[in-house]
Each structure stands twice: as C-alpha cells, then as structure tokens.
Design an enzyme around this catalytic site. Sequence first.
Site, PDB file in Angstrom:
ATOM      1  N   ASP A 297      38.662  35.706 -41.025  1.00 45.39           N
ATOM      2  CA  ASP A 297      39.531  36.884 -40.913  1.00 45.39           C
ATOM      3  C   ASP A 297      40.687  36.671 -39.938  1.00 45.39           C
ATOM      4  OD1 ASP A 297      37.923  38.084 -42.764  1.00 45.39           O
ATOM      5  OD2 ASP A 297      36.779  39.264 -41.317  1.00 45.39           O
TER       6      ASP A 297
ATOM      7  N   CYS B  51      39.191  43.965 -50.394  1.00 39.42           N
ATOM      8  CA  CYS B  51      40.205  42.925 -50.567  1.00 39.42           C
ATOM      9  C   CYS B  51      39.767  41.914 -51.617  1.00 39.42           C
ATOM     10  CB  CYS B  51      40.440  42.209 -49.237  1.00 39.42           C
ATOM     11  SG  CYS B  51      41.281  43.226 -48.026  1.00 39.42           S
TER      12      CYS B  51
ATOM     13  N   LYS C 256      36.049  47.319 -36.766  1.00 39.37           N
ATOM     14  CA  LYS C 256      35.954  47.820 -38.152  1.00 39.37           C
ATOM     15  C   LYS C 256      34.639  47.414 -38.793  1.00 39.37           C
ATOM     16  CE  LYS C 256      37.955  45.507 -41.838  1.00 39.37           C
ATOM     17  NZ  LYS C 256      37.150  45.315 -43.047  1.00 39.37           N
ATOM     18  N   ASN C 257      34.329  46.117 -38.745  1.00 42.65           N
ATOM     19  CA  ASN C 257      33.175  45.657 -39.529  1.00 42.65           C
ATOM     20  C   ASN C 257      31.833  46.056 -38.921  1.00 42.65           C
ATOM     21  OD1 ASN C 257      34.862  44.752 -41.485  1.00 42.65           O
ATOM     22  ND2 ASN C 257      34.821  42.588 -40.849  1.00 42.65           N
TER      23      ASN C 257
END
Length: 432
Positions: A306, A117, A22-23
């Site tokens: 994370d 978030c 994702k990142n």
Amino acid sequence: MDKIYINGGKPLHGEVSISGAKNAAVAILPAIILAQDVCRVENIPNISDVSMMIRILHQLGAKIQKIDNTTYEIDSSTINSYVVTHDMTKHLRASYYLIGALLARFGRAKVAMPGGCNFGVRPIDQHIKGFEILGSSVSFKENAMIDVEAKELTGGLVYFDVVSVGATINLMLAAVKAQGLTIIENAAKEPHIVDLANFLNSMGADVRGAGTDVIKIRGVEHMHGCTYSIIPDQIEAGTFMVAAAATNGAVLVKNVIPKHLESITAKLVQCGVTVEEFDDSVLVKGNGRPGKCNIKTMPHPGFPTDMQPQFATMLAIANGTSIVSEGVWDSRFQYVEQLTRMGANISVNGKAATIEGVESLNGSPVKADDLRAGAAMLIAGLIAKGTTSIENIIYIDRGYDNVVGKFKQLGADIYRVNDSDEPQLIENSEVG
Ligand code: EPU
C-alpha cells in the site's frame, strides 16, 4: 465529481497529525456485531470506507451515536439481520468482514460480494476454506451473494496457502465464539491484525499470538462492550513521510507508532533522507534529490504494497535507476501511465517496474486509478512544476482523512474544487 488541483514544486514544512488506521477501523467496526452490547470506539478516521461500514451497521439495525469527529458509540444488541445486499457492499472491499462477524453472531451470513480497489483478481478462497474448517457450508446465490451457514461453529486448524490479511481477520471474527480452539497458521502479521485482536480481547475474547504467524483463538460464550482507541494509520503516515522527502521538505509526522513504519523508514534512509524517530512521531527531512533504491513489496513486516505507488513516485525523481517489484498484487502499476504523462521514465514488465529517475515532473491532468494510486498522484502533483489536476478523487476519499487540509497545513498550494465550480479554496474542515 470533485477534483484536486495542486500548484507543485514547494517543499512541505511543519507538522501533521495522523488519523486512525483505515484497515483497522474497517475490521473493528464489524467486530462490534459480536458484542451484542455498546462499544465506544475512538480515533476512527473520517473517510468514506468507514462511513460506508457505519451505514451498513445502521442498516443491519445497530444504534449509532457519533460522539465527536472521531468517536462513535455503537450498540449492536439491536442488530437483527444477517443479510447485506449489493447496494451496501459494492464500493467496499472490507464488507467481507461482515461474513465472519454475522456468522459468529447468527450462525448465518448472506453477504453480497465486496467491491473495492481493482488490482486484478481478488479471490476469497482462503476465507471460504477457513469458514468450512470451522463447520460452515458455503454456497453462492444469484446476485453474487455468498451464503455461509453453520449449525454450530467448531474450532479447527486452518493453514492459509497464502498470507492474507482479509482471510486472517475474517477467520478471527468467525472463531472467537466457536466451540473450542482455532489455530490459524501462516497468518498475516500486519499492525491492524494485532489491533483487531486487542479489540476482540477487550470485548472478552481469548485471542493469542496476533502479530506472529500462528494465532490461537479459544472460543468464548459471551462477549461484551468496551472502550477502545484505534491505532494510527501506518500508510497515511508513510504517505506523508514520502511526500516530505520527495518535496525536499522537513515534516514532523505526529501520532504514529514508529515501529510500524520501520520498513518505510529504512528505505527512505537508503535514499539519503534523514528520519529521526521519537516516542510517537517521526521527523523526515529531505537532503536534496533522493537517491535510488530497489523495493520489493511483501506482507508485514516487509515493505507494504500500500506504499508502493507513493514510493515509486518519489523514485521517479531520484538520482539513478530503481527497480520496484510488486510481491502481493498481480496488477498494481496502473498509475505508471499517469506518472509518465508528467514526465516520469518508467517501464513496467509484469510485476516489476524499472524507474529511471528524472530531474523533475511537470504538472498535468491525471486521475486516481485506485486509493494508493491517488496518493501517488498527490505526491506527484506536490513535486511537479506547474499545475496538476487529479480526477477520480473519490478513491482518495476512501482512505485519507482531510488530505487536502493536511497538505495545505504543510504549506502546499492544494485545492479541492467541484467540477462545476471555478477553482476555489476549500476550508480544512470541509475537506476529505
Ligand atoms: N489472496 C488469495 N486468496 C484469498 C485472499 C487473498 O489468493 O482468499 C491473495 C490476494 O489475491 C493477494 C494476496 O493474497 O495476492 C494478499 O491479499 P490480502 O487478502 O492480504 O488482501 P486484502 O485483505 O484483500 C488488505 C488491505 C489492502 C492491502 C492488502 C495487502 C484491507 C481492507 N485491505 O486487502 O489495502 O493492499 O491487505 O496488505 O485491509 C489499501 O488500503 O489501499 C488496500 C488495498
């Protein structure tokens, strides 16, 4: 709003394949703006953060072709706007990467402040400092728009006061077409920083040193299209590794780069879990109840923040007392309240949590407070006796590709339901 239901208490067994990171994806997609050409990007995860970024590129004028479930061809030559409004950015933290990319392409970027978030205050002062050193003026407009403008971007020495993934990436994007040499000191070293550098270099950039704390970027005039495959997701892999261990199962986690998982592997081994590394997979086997251990999250190569909620969830049923300290974010223990409902014994004092391991958790209605908190709830539900229902799974959809299907494949009794429906089985292909 959909919910996930889990009938827990079953060890996970089998194989799972990890999706693209994702990142990395949310940095590489905006970087395509710099090519002014067609880029083919493979191994793109099917998650909502990525869909949002692709939608923004489309709204800016890019031509987008979906080749298959994980491959896109994106032509950025048709992008004709440097304005990204609030409705495009409100749910996506990584939307701030559009500032660096649009600034490098157009000499200007007007981008609404990002969503994402909530871990307390999420400043972008280091991004701004970097843009200013490269010769930009930065102002804030009404509607929380940041306006960054430069007649000409010129390389410079940027020393970051804190190690920031986002600021490092944004400066790399802004600097690749600047005049002369940019040196980023105290740069972040995460695997996705290296992946972005490799992608930029595939488009003709000159970026060296990514993966160390000094990155040197010599500006180039032209960049071009390329074909590139995104690295596997370190955190998705870690989440499945911890889920395997916490349920006392045995799972082969495939399509990973074991080196990226070292800090997670080391802590699992410390807890008595067996981890065998292969070229591009890891086999994780529980050996009964996990042992205790202490964790402090830090920038890469330290233990990733994370993975903190997921690991703490496993420690909630460990044999003994563990201390988990958060070294990156001010506020990342919101999920503890949900775990406590399920019978965990955790007390939080500022940025540290003391976890007294209990024998087991009990299924309960819980909610995902953010993406990784949601991952923690999944693991808690898999461990717990009885049924757990998870609300707010929109957060989980942001970062986990087909998570229900993947856990189901490992033998979990897990379902996704629409709130208005009776609980029902959702087929793998429809999930995530
Ligand atoms: N910080 C500043 N000033 C800045 C930027 C950051 O003080 O200008 C501070 C932050 O407040 C924080 C620390 O520096 O205390 C690290 O923040 P960083 O900039 O590294 O975080 P980020 O880029 O906003 C990315 C990931 C997060 C991950 C962090 C840390 C993306 C899109 N997000 O956020 O991922 O937690 O790095 O590794 O890459 C997630 O995937 O669940 C997630 C939240």
